[in-house]
Design a protein around this motif. Structure first.
Motif, mmCIF file in Angstrom:
data_model
loop_
_atom_site.group_PDB
_atom_site.id
_atom_site.type_symbol
_atom_site.label_atom_id
_atom_site.label_comp_id
_atom_site.label_asym_id
_atom_site.label_seq_id
_atom_site.Cartn_x
_atom_site.Cartn_y
_atom_site.Cartn_z
ATOM 1 N N VAL A 1 -14.640 14.253 23.891
ATOM 2 C CA VAL A 1 -14.089 14.202 22.533
ATOM 3 C C VAL A 1 -13.863 15.606 21.992
ATOM 4 C CG1 VAL A 1 -14.496 13.413 20.171
ATOM 5 C CG2 VAL A 1 -15.221 11.993 22.097
ATOM 6 N N ALA A 2 -14.780 16.510 22.295
ATOM 7 C CA ALA A 2 -14.682 17.882 21.788
ATOM 8 C C ALA A 2 -13.721 18.734 22.592
ATOM 9 C CB ALA A 2 -16.061 18.534 21.791
ATOM 10 N N GLU A 3 -13.298 18.201 23.773
ATOM 11 C CA GLU A 3 -12.383 18.919 24.663
ATOM 12 C C GLU A 3 -12.980 20.238 25.149
ATOM 13 O OE1 GLU A 3 -8.730 19.227 22.481
ATOM 14 O OE2 GLU A 3 -8.142 17.176 22.952
ATOM 15 N N VAL A 4 -14.263 20.152 25.503
ATOM 16 C CA VAL A 4 -14.960 21.285 26.123
ATOM 17 C C VAL A 4 -15.771 20.730 27.279
ATOM 18 C CG1 VAL A 4 -15.085 22.638 23.983
ATOM 19 C CG2 VAL A 4 -16.940 21.047 24.553
ATOM 20 N N SER A 5 -16.453 21.610 28.011
ATOM 21 C CA SER A 5 -17.284 21.152 29.122
ATOM 22 C C SER A 5 -18.617 20.634 28.619
ATOM 23 C CB SER A 5 -17.520 22.303 30.105
ATOM 24 O OG SER A 5 -18.358 23.277 29.516
ATOM 25 N N ALA A 6 -19.260 19.797 29.450
ATOM 26 C CA ALA A 6 -20.591 19.287 29.105
ATOM 27 C C ALA A 6 -21.604 20.427 29.007
ATOM 28 C CB ALA A 6 -21.038 18.266 30.150
ATOM 29 N N ILE A 7 -21.402 21.463 29.829
ATOM 30 C CA ILE A 7 -22.303 22.621 29.770
ATOM 31 C C ILE A 7 -22.206 23.305 28.413
ATOM 32 C CG2 ILE A 7 -22.710 24.928 30.716
ATOM 33 C CD1 ILE A 7 -21.909 23.840 33.446
ATOM 34 N N THR A 8 -20.968 23.404 27.886
ATOM 35 C CA THR A 8 -20.786 24.027 26.566
ATOM 36 C C THR A 8 -21.471 23.207 25.480
ATOM 37 O OG1 THR A 8 -18.687 25.013 27.226
ATOM 38 C CG2 THR A 8 -19.081 24.780 24.860
ATOM 39 N N VAL A 9 -21.361 21.872 25.566
ATOM 40 C CA VAL A 9 -22.036 21.011 24.596
ATOM 41 C C VAL A 9 -23.546 21.209 24.675
ATOM 42 C CG1 VAL A 9 -22.518 18.630 23.930
ATOM 43 C CG2 VAL A 9 -20.203 19.293 24.584
ATOM 44 N N SER A 10 -24.073 21.224 25.896
ATOM 45 C CA SER A 10 -25.514 21.415 26.075
ATOM 46 C C SER A 10 -25.963 22.746 25.491
ATOM 47 C CB SER A 10 -25.853 21.357 27.567
ATOM 48 O OG SER A 10 -27.228 21.603 27.769
ATOM 49 N N ARG A 11 -25.170 23.794 25.740
ATOM 50 C CA ARG A 11 -25.526 25.117 25.222
ATOM 51 C C ARG A 11 -25.490 25.133 23.699
ATOM 52 N NH1 ARG A 11 -22.403 27.848 28.359
ATOM 53 N NH2 ARG A 11 -20.678 28.170 26.914
ATOM 54 N N ALA A 12 -24.504 24.470 23.112
ATOM 55 C CA ALA A 12 -24.381 24.436 21.650
ATOM 56 C C ALA A 12 -25.556 23.713 21.004
ATOM 57 C CB ALA A 12 -23.065 23.766 21.254
ATOM 58 N N LEU A 13 -26.065 22.674 21.677
ATOM 59 C CA LEU A 13 -27.178 21.908 21.114
ATOM 60 C C LEU A 13 -28.511 22.604 21.334
ATOM 61 C CD1 LEU A 13 -26.137 18.277 22.144
ATOM 62 C CD2 LEU A 13 -25.898 19.364 19.907
ATOM 63 N N ARG A 14 -28.651 23.282 22.470
ATOM 64 C CA ARG A 14 -29.929 23.921 22.788
ATOM 65 C C ARG A 14 -30.060 25.301 22.150
ATOM 66 N NH1 ARG A 14 -33.314 22.178 26.550
ATOM 67 N NH2 ARG A 14 -32.810 20.288 27.704
ATOM 68 N N ASN A 15 -28.956 26.012 22.102
ATOM 69 C CA ASN A 15 -28.967 27.380 21.570
ATOM 70 C C ASN A 15 -27.738 27.580 20.700
ATOM 71 O OD1 ASN A 15 -29.537 30.019 21.061
ATOM 72 N ND2 ASN A 15 -28.976 30.780 23.090
ATOM 73 N N PRO A 16 -27.778 27.108 19.455
ATOM 74 C CA PRO A 16 -26.587 27.110 18.590
ATOM 75 C C PRO A 16 -25.938 28.489 18.441
ATOM 76 C CG PRO A 16 -28.346 25.819 17.605
ATOM 77 C CD PRO A 16 -28.938 26.505 18.786
ATOM 78 N N GLN A 17 -26.731 29.561 18.535
ATOM 79 C CA GLN A 17 -26.176 30.895 18.341
ATOM 80 C C GLN A 17 -25.297 31.335 19.509
ATOM 81 O OE1 GLN A 17 -29.458 30.173 17.853
ATOM 82 N NE2 GLN A 17 -29.341 30.137 15.618
ATOM 83 N N SER A 18 -25.309 30.571 20.603
ATOM 84 C CA SER A 18 -24.562 30.980 21.791
ATOM 85 C C SER A 18 -23.090 30.588 21.742
ATOM 86 C CB SER A 18 -25.201 30.376 23.041
ATOM 87 O OG SER A 18 -25.075 28.957 23.032
ATOM 88 N N VAL A 19 -22.689 29.805 20.746
ATOM 89 C CA VAL A 19 -21.280 29.417 20.601
ATOM 90 C C VAL A 19 -20.796 29.778 19.200
ATOM 91 C CG1 VAL A 19 -21.537 27.524 22.249
ATOM 92 C CG2 VAL A 19 -21.844 27.084 19.812
ATOM 93 N N SER A 20 -19.500 29.721 19.001
ATOM 94 C CA SER A 20 -18.938 30.087 17.709
ATOM 95 C C SER A 20 -19.342 29.095 16.630
ATOM 96 C CB SER A 20 -17.413 30.151 17.789
ATOM 97 O OG SER A 20 -16.883 28.846 17.959
#
Length: 350
Positions: free
Chosen positions: A21-40
């Motif tokens: 749905v977000a049109e990104v990789s599952a790894i990016t979603v995992s990173r955003a949830l685990r370490n919010p500061q790692s994505v925009s």
């Protein structure tokens, strides 16, 4: 009467579905949830909105298997009603709020056996870290902590042998300073009132005894303790017990502020003038001490700062950073108010 309908079974939402749905990789979603500061910021908001819309709930067991740990930080404290620990938790939650970590609270109720049980539960869940109140764990509990595969911070005290890291202050030195203050203000028949008598209170009593022994003023008859939990009404009761056994007592060091407030109420009921006839000192410096009339002297402890510091140390270690020093002594502050502002030579109660 109709039976309530069962909730129809639903397949658990996965990271892959959120990623689609977000049109990104599952790894990016995992990173955003685990370490919010790692994505925009924009991507983080977009992913969080999708998570909320789909009702995604992380599977802690799967996460633990994948990463060898959960995002949970376990906190073991002896009381959830004591204002002292409420202040510590305020600091812990404040530091955790902007991170991916979540706090899981355990109440040991001042029981070593309960602490052992809770440690087993927490460690079986593969926590990211642990915050444990005190330094007086049982041999079994200490063995569990030494074997734990996560960083640990012991709080509320400092001692010579931390399991891992430690943040606190010396109860012995703080009580010694408070008792010396009473001596310096001209009080000579100084009593100790203690409740529950947990290890921290025992160390405060030791500091009291040392200060009076050095001053040549120690009288064991002036030590009144009980295993009961502290309350203001108990402070009134202990003050009555003290005056029954030692009517010439002219000051008291209480092991906490609840007792000190009760002592003040009992003194006022008996028309004993504070501080001219009787001095009062508490411990922790809760808000009521400053607004009481007269204001009550107390030992200020940096409880919220302690919670914040413990969490910062844990998170740094989880992130792979080197933490030094491992033992942090936040110290204490003696806050002198009207309840000990006695002029030397004032009369004692009769």
């Amino acid at each position: 009467m109709k039976k309530p309908k069962k909730r129809p079974g639903k397949k658990r939402i996965t990271l892959v579905e959120i990623a689609e749905v977000a049109e990104v990789s599952a790894i990016t979603v995992s990173r955003a949830l685990r370490n919010p500061q790692s994505v925009s910021h924009e991507l983080r908001q977009r992913i969080q909105q999708i998570v909320d819309d789909l009702g995604y709930v992380p599977d802690p067991a799967a996460s633990a298997l994948a990463s060898a740990r959960t995002n949970v930080i376990g906190v073991l404290i002896p009381s959830v009603t004591n204002n002292v620990f409420a202040d510590v938790m305020r600091g812990i939650y404040a530091e955790a709020e902007a991170t991916a970590f979540r706090v899981q609270l355990g109440n040991t109720r001042y029981s070593l056996i309960e602490e052992e049980k809770l440690l087993r539960v927490f460690l079986s869940q593969r926590p990211a870290g642990l915050v444990v109140a005190g330094i007086d764990q049982s041999e079994a509990a200490r063995a569990q902590l030494l074997q734990a595969e996560c960083p640990i911070v012991q709080i509320m005290e400092v001692g010579p042998d931390p399991v891992d890291m430690m943040v606190g202050f010396s109860h012995h030195r703080a009580a010694f300073a408070a008792t010396r203050h009473l001596v310096e203000r001209g009080y000579r028949r100084i009593a100790f009132l203690g409740a529950r008598m947990d290890p921290r209170t025992q160390r405060r009593l030791q500091g009291f005894v040392q200060a009076l022994d050095e001053a040549g003023l120690l009288d064991e008859k002036l030590v009144v303790t009980t295993p009961r939990a502290s309350t203001v009404s108990l402070g009134c009761e202990l003050m009555s017990d003290l005056l029954a056994r030692a009517p010439d007592a002219d000051a008291v060091f209480c092991n906490n502020d609840d007792l000190a407030v009760g002592v003040l109420f009992e003194a006022q009921r008996r028309r004993i003038a504070v501080p001219q006839q009787f001095g009062i000192c508490g411990f922790n410096d809760l808000e009521i001490m400053a607004v009481a009339n007269p204001g009550l002297t107390s030992v200020r402890t940096h409880r919220e700062q302690m919670g914040r510091k413990a969490m910062r140390m844990l998170i740094d270690r989880i992130d792979g950073k080197h933490v030094e020093p491992r033992l942090v002594d936040l110290g204490y502050e003696l806050v002198a108010r009207e309840s000990t502002a006695r002029s030397v030579g004032s009369p004692s109660p009769t």
